[in-house]
Write an enzyme that holds these catalytic residues in place. Structure first.
Site, PDB file in Angstrom:
ATOM      1  N   SER A 124     -24.176  -6.053 -54.011  1.00 39.30           N
ATOM      2  CA  SER A 124     -24.306  -5.254 -52.917  1.00 39.30           C
ATOM      3  C   SER A 124     -23.996  -6.117 -51.593  1.00 39.30           C
ATOM      4  O   SER A 124     -23.993  -7.246 -51.706  1.00 39.30           O
ATOM      5  CB  SER A 124     -25.859  -4.894 -52.773  1.00 39.30           C
TER       6      SER A 124
HETATM    7  N1  SAH Z   1     -28.146  -7.191 -58.114  1.00 39.20           N
HETATM    8  C1  SAH Z   1     -26.935  -7.590 -58.260  1.00 39.20           C
HETATM    9  C2  SAH Z   1     -26.106  -6.333 -57.963  1.00 39.20           C
HETATM   10  C3  SAH Z   1     -26.327  -5.037 -58.697  1.00 39.20           C
HETATM   11  S1  SAH Z   1     -25.041  -3.849 -59.186  1.00 39.20           S
HETATM   12  C4  SAH Z   1     -26.412  -8.696 -57.516  1.00 39.20           C
HETATM   13  O1  SAH Z   1     -27.137  -9.238 -56.920  1.00 39.20           O
HETATM   14  O2  SAH Z   1     -25.293  -9.052 -58.027  1.00 39.20           O
HETATM   15  C5  SAH Z   1     -26.124  -2.989 -60.320  1.00 39.20           C
HETATM   16  C6  SAH Z   1     -26.433  -3.378 -61.751  1.00 39.20           C
HETATM   17  O3  SAH Z   1     -27.281  -2.759 -62.302  1.00 39.20           O
HETATM   18  C7  SAH Z   1     -25.109  -3.398 -62.571  1.00 39.20           C
HETATM   19  O4  SAH Z   1     -25.043  -4.690 -63.031  1.00 39.20           O
HETATM   20  C8  SAH Z   1     -25.527  -2.583 -63.623  1.00 39.20           C
HETATM   21  O5  SAH Z   1     -24.880  -3.007 -64.936  1.00 39.20           O
HETATM   22  C9  SAH Z   1     -26.952  -2.681 -63.463  1.00 39.20           C
HETATM   23  N2  SAH Z   1     -27.699  -1.583 -64.604  1.00 39.20           N
HETATM   24  C10 SAH Z   1     -27.209  -0.263 -64.134  1.00 39.20           C
HETATM   25  N3  SAH Z   1     -28.316   0.459 -65.086  1.00 39.20           N
HETATM   26  C11 SAH Z   1     -28.844  -0.387 -65.609  1.00 39.20           C
HETATM   27  C12 SAH Z   1     -30.261  -0.298 -66.284  1.00 39.20           C
HETATM   28  N4  SAH Z   1     -30.815   0.959 -66.856  1.00 39.20           N
HETATM   29  N5  SAH Z   1     -31.006  -1.285 -66.514  1.00 39.20           N
HETATM   30  C13 SAH Z   1     -30.660  -2.592 -66.175  1.00 39.20           C
HETATM   31  N6  SAH Z   1     -29.329  -2.741 -65.479  1.00 39.20           N
HETATM   32  C14 SAH Z   1     -28.654  -1.674 -64.868  1.00 39.20           C
END
Ligand code: SAH
Length: 223
Positions: A71
């Site tokens: 993000s």
């Molecule tokens: N917080 C992260 C960025 C997240 S991007 C950072 O600091 O880098 C969003 C993430 O959510 C992705 O890696 C995606 O794979 C994950 N995601 C999507 N659906 C999900 C679920 N049901 N459970 C866990 N992770 C999930």
């Protein structure tokens, strides 16, 4: 490297990081001193793919592979401020991604749990955090829309992907007084919401429009 083992790149990154906090984060109204100092301390370039490191302090999300993104720094700071950490709270993150948001949370409380759906990202996040000497790294691979029931309740929950609506499963894992921040809306555009649990009721407030990758799972979107 200089004689102090601190390279020019490290210095440049530190300068960029301090500028990021002033120009992107403080300038937009984030004032929590703990959040600002965490954002000043965590080297974001470590979490960004090698080819994108020169963009690590840009005012934008960055692609991290597997169709996912880390993000925008301001969004990380704003969401962290929203959950009001004062030290030692138990926090759950859904969507570990690179581990950057988790590193910021770990600056504020040692009790952080994070769930990531894509195994390769969970493994990489563990390596990123270990390389910065974080000791307790509670990352689980699985469907975060179900939360982490064995570790509930949580004082705060932060969801870093966009949901169709606020999953009841996550609300139920909040402690009394607990805070949940989550983007919810359509698959491509969302609103960031803050849910607060008070006397067994849930208060919902709107924070800001936002755009996140989709939360995929049982109480999220279909793949
Ligand atoms: N917080 C992260 C960025 C997240 S991007 C950072 O600091 O880098 C969003 C993430 O959510 C992705 O890696 C995606 O794979 C994950 N995601 C999507 N659906 C999900 C679920 N049901 N459970 C866990 N992770 C999930």
């Amino acid at each position: 490297m200089t004689s102090m083992g601190f390279s020019c790149t490290d210095k440049k990154n530190e300068k960029n990081r301090l500028d990021m906090v002033e120009n992107q984060i403080r300038a937009r109204g984030v004032r929590d001193p703990g959040v600002l100092s965490a954002m000043r301390r965590v080297p974001r370039e470590i979490f960004v793919p090698l080819g994108s490191r020169k963009y690590a302090y840009d005012d934008a999300p960055i692609s991290i592979g597997e169709g996912q993104t880390i993000s925008q720094p301001y969004m990380v700071a704003l969401m962290t401020e929203c959950i009001e950490l004062r030290g030692n709270e138990k926090v759950l993150e859904i969507g570990t991604g690179t581990g950057y948001q988790m590193a910021i949370l770990l600056q504020l409380t040692p009790r952080v749990y994070s769930v990531e759906r894509i195994p390769a990202l969970a493994e990489k996040a563990k390596r990123n955090l270990a390389s910065l000497s974080y000791k307790t790294i509670n990352i689980k691979t699985g469907d975060g829309t179900c939360g982490w029931p064995e570790e509930a309740p949580f004082d705060a929950i932060i969801v870093t992907s966009g949901a169709p609506s606020v999953p009841e499963s996550l609300k139920l894992q909040l402690a009394e007084g607990g805070r949940l921040v989550i983007p919810a809306g359509s698959r491509h555009n969302q609103t960031l919401y803050k849910v607060t649990k008070q006397d067994d009721c849930f208060a919902l407030s709107e924070i800001t429009p936002c755009v996140f990758v989709p939360l995929i799972g049982k109480y999220g979107w279909d793949e």
